[in-house]
Design a protein around this motif. Sequence first.
Motif, PDB file in Angstrom:
ATOM      1  N   HIS A  62      -2.313   9.246 -16.080  1.00  0.00           N
ATOM      2  CA  HIS A  62      -2.946  10.949 -16.135  1.00  0.00           C
ATOM      3  C   HIS A  62      -4.437  10.676 -15.574  1.00  0.00           C
ATOM      4  N   THR A  63      -4.581  11.654 -14.681  1.00  0.00           N
ATOM      5  CA  THR A  63      -5.832  11.742 -13.802  1.00  0.00           C
ATOM      6  C   THR A  63      -6.366  13.262 -14.113  1.00  0.00           C
ATOM      7  N   LEU A 110      -5.408   7.313  -4.806  1.00  0.00           N
ATOM      8  CA  LEU A 110      -5.590   7.460  -6.079  1.00  0.00           C
ATOM      9  C   LEU A 110      -7.166   7.077  -6.483  1.00  0.00           C
ATOM     10  N   ASP A 111      -7.930   7.621  -6.922  1.00  0.00           N
ATOM     11  CA  ASP A 111      -9.379   7.227  -7.232  1.00  0.00           C
ATOM     12  C   ASP A 111      -9.371   6.603  -8.790  1.00  0.00           C
ATOM     13  N   PRO A 112      -9.527   5.457  -8.837  1.00  0.00           N
ATOM     14  CA  PRO A 112      -9.251   5.096 -10.281  1.00  0.00           C
ATOM     15  C   PRO A 112     -10.417   5.552 -11.123  1.00  0.00           C
ATOM     16  N   TYR A 147       0.536  -1.192   0.155  1.00  0.00           N
ATOM     17  CA  TYR A 147       0.103  -0.051  -0.187  1.00  0.00           C
ATOM     18  C   TYR A 147       0.895   1.240   0.165  1.00  0.00           C
ATOM     19  N   VAL A 148       0.724   2.128  -1.060  1.00  0.00           N
ATOM     20  CA  VAL A 148       1.651   3.034  -0.833  1.00  0.00           C
ATOM     21  C   VAL A 148       0.770   4.427  -1.368  1.00  0.00           C
ATOM     22  N   THR A 149       1.244   5.560  -0.981  1.00  0.00           N
ATOM     23  CA  THR A 149       0.268   7.024  -1.279  1.00  0.00           C
ATOM     24  C   THR A 149       1.126   7.601  -2.519  1.00  0.00           C
ATOM     25  N   LYS A 150       0.341   8.518  -3.237  1.00  0.00           N
ATOM     26  CA  LYS A 150       0.983   9.130  -4.363  1.00  0.00           C
ATOM     27  C   LYS A 150       2.720   9.882  -3.943  1.00  0.00           C
ATOM     28  N   ALA A 151       2.306  10.434  -2.521  1.00  0.00           N
ATOM     29  CA  ALA A 151       3.655  11.098  -2.155  1.00  0.00           C
ATOM     30  C   ALA A 151       4.682  10.126  -2.213  1.00  0.00           C
ATOM     31  N   ALA A 152       4.351   8.878  -1.631  1.00  0.00           N
ATOM     32  CA  ALA A 152       5.617   7.985  -1.389  1.00  0.00           C
ATOM     33  C   ALA A 152       6.161   7.435  -2.856  1.00  0.00           C
ATOM     34  N   LEU A 153       5.312   7.345  -4.002  1.00  0.00           N
ATOM     35  CA  LEU A 153       5.691   7.017  -5.234  1.00  0.00           C
ATOM     36  C   LEU A 153       6.850   7.721  -5.803  1.00  0.00           C
ATOM     37  N   PHE A 167      -5.741  -1.956 -13.508  1.00  0.00           N
ATOM     38  CA  PHE A 167      -6.127  -0.967 -12.399  1.00  0.00           C
ATOM     39  C   PHE A 167      -7.528  -1.326 -12.006  1.00  0.00           C
ATOM     40  N   LYS A 168      -7.893  -1.464 -10.872  1.00  0.00           N
ATOM     41  CA  LYS A 168      -9.375  -1.875 -10.415  1.00  0.00           C
ATOM     42  C   LYS A 168      -9.424  -1.217  -8.962  1.00  0.00           C
ATOM     43  N   PRO A 169     -10.687  -1.097  -8.593  1.00  0.00           N
ATOM     44  CA  PRO A 169     -10.918  -0.403  -6.967  1.00  0.00           C
ATOM     45  C   PRO A 169     -10.173  -1.313  -6.294  1.00  0.00           C
ATOM     46  N   ASP A 170      -9.716  -0.608  -5.107  1.00  0.00           N
ATOM     47  CA  ASP A 170      -8.906  -1.371  -3.973  1.00  0.00           C
ATOM     48  C   ASP A 170      -9.691  -1.807  -2.947  1.00  0.00           C
ATOM     49  N   GLY A 171     -11.247  -1.889  -2.941  1.00  0.00           N
ATOM     50  CA  GLY A 171     -12.010  -2.536  -1.803  1.00  0.00           C
ATOM     51  C   GLY A 171     -12.831  -1.340  -1.208  1.00  0.00           C
ATOM     52  N   LYS A 172     -12.435  -0.166  -1.282  1.00  0.00           N
ATOM     53  CA  LYS A 172     -13.237   0.831  -0.727  1.00  0.00           C
ATOM     54  C   LYS A 172     -14.283   1.305  -1.594  1.00  0.00           C
ATOM     55  N   GLY A 173     -15.204   0.603  -1.768  1.00  0.00           N
ATOM     56  CA  GLY A 173     -16.160   0.938  -2.887  1.00  0.00           C
ATOM     57  C   GLY A 173     -16.079  -0.244  -4.161  1.00  0.00           C
ATOM     58  N   GLY A 174     -14.904  -0.980  -3.907  1.00  0.00           N
ATOM     59  CA  GLY A 174     -14.908  -2.434  -5.073  1.00  0.00           C
ATOM     60  C   GLY A 174     -15.119  -3.471  -4.060  1.00  0.00           C
TER      61      GLY A 174
END
Length: 542
Positions: free
Chosen positions: A189-190, A171-173, A146-152, A206-213
Amino acid sequence: MNYEWIDGVKCGIIDGSTSEVNNKTLEENQGAVFRSGGKGNGNTLNGGRLYLEGGYVSNSTVNYGYVKTSGGTLDGIQMVGGEANINAGTTLQGNITVNGSAKATVGANGYVYVSGYVRIYAKAGSVTINQIGAASLYLYVGASVYVTKAALKSLTVTSYSTNYSFDITDLDPTTIIGVSRSTGKLVIHTTNGDVTINGNLQGYQFKPDGKGGTIVSSCFAEGTLIQTPEGEKPVETLKLGDLVSTHRGPQPIRWLGKKHIDLRGATDRDNFLVRIKANAFEAGKPKRDLWVTPEHAVLVGERLIPVRMLVNGASIAYDLKRRQYTYYHFAFEKHAVVFSEALPSESYMIGRNERDFGTFETSGDTLDATPAFPFVTEISEARKIWQALADRSDAIGIPVAMSSSATPVRRVVRIKTDLGTQATLKDVNERHAVFSIPAGTKYVVVESDAWRPDQIHGPYWDDRRHLGVRVGAVRVSDQQRSVIIDDHLNETCLGGWNNIEDGCSRWTNGKGIIPLARAPKSSGKKELELAIAFPDREEIAF
């Protein structure tokens, strides 16, 4: 040596006065605190605790236990189990290896510094990275990262398999409008800007991560009785090497996995267990109520079929009251049919979703993932099985009220622009709808209600996608020229779209993004004409 009580554990203090502790094993109820001037090398945690608040600690091994850092330098740690929280103020060096059931969290409360070349090997277990200096991240089979955009921004990512979970947590898919690939770099690109993954990922999607998926698993719930040559045993008591009765005869277990689930607050029924009532298939099958995960397949005749395709709301139904449970599964050298509560059902098929298990054990043998029996693939065959079980449910006094003949409701479609405005409808014909949009629009979103075929037609429709509307090619025009836009028909990663099928049209999931980077750049015209093909025009309204 001085001591302090921390979190209920008596911990030795290693600082300038007690300068060094090496090659020590910390058992349960033992701890060590490293502060300024303290050093440690080659220490092992077998249930103990290690606190790094200053000083220098190197080459630690965590079999199980707890590590917490808030300062000092951590130079190399190998985790087989246990938990490590590497917090702000810490400096990392060397290699971090996370394996087995271990859990490591980096930078949850602020920035973690890096000195030299730091490598993080995610071989299994769980790794969460929030804020960190420049480091290399390596993904292996079974890793959950699990990473954040800042960590990337600080990470270089390399994968050695396709069976890993790599979750960009913020990141909202549905905001993805495109992807650019180049050697050593993937740019997503988002609508909120670009997100760059430096490195090389194999088999990404790319797929939802379980929070809504939904993350799907196929397993037995705790307490399920499994037939063995020595009689029935609860699934949670089985061990590696134990013999289990199968259609191939007794087979030794070569792989075991389990995970605890907490569904408090959850609403998506796909995450809940399915309860199969006693005698649902025939007398004594199962011989008492059986709970399995929705993806778990049972044997009907000579075919395997996932239980979710047989749900009828009566004898086979989602159990929405059971919100906490532990699921288990096991595998043999070859995929096989076992007898759970006397009902024939599948063993675990290795390679399917090991990352969905919080803990697993393996003999290390190479296991065959070939299905023991063919899976049901035709809707007509699945419907026949479903109907037979629904009829049996009625016959044993559990009436089925579920309808399998419903049709999707008419959907209302809205076209929104990146400027936050709604496009103006100009014309509608048999196949197209034509809209006016402002010149300079970067993308539009096709919004509508969405429905699931398995919930509308019946669970035997093996289609759990959320379908909004089907969209064909798009044309954008000004007074001089027209441009055909088909990114949504070719780019797999765009936000708000289901899988690509025939390349001529594609289903949204309710909010499909269409990028307009190739639209005419008319400086003198305030509006552009947007024509969108809707193959199912008779089912939608504007």
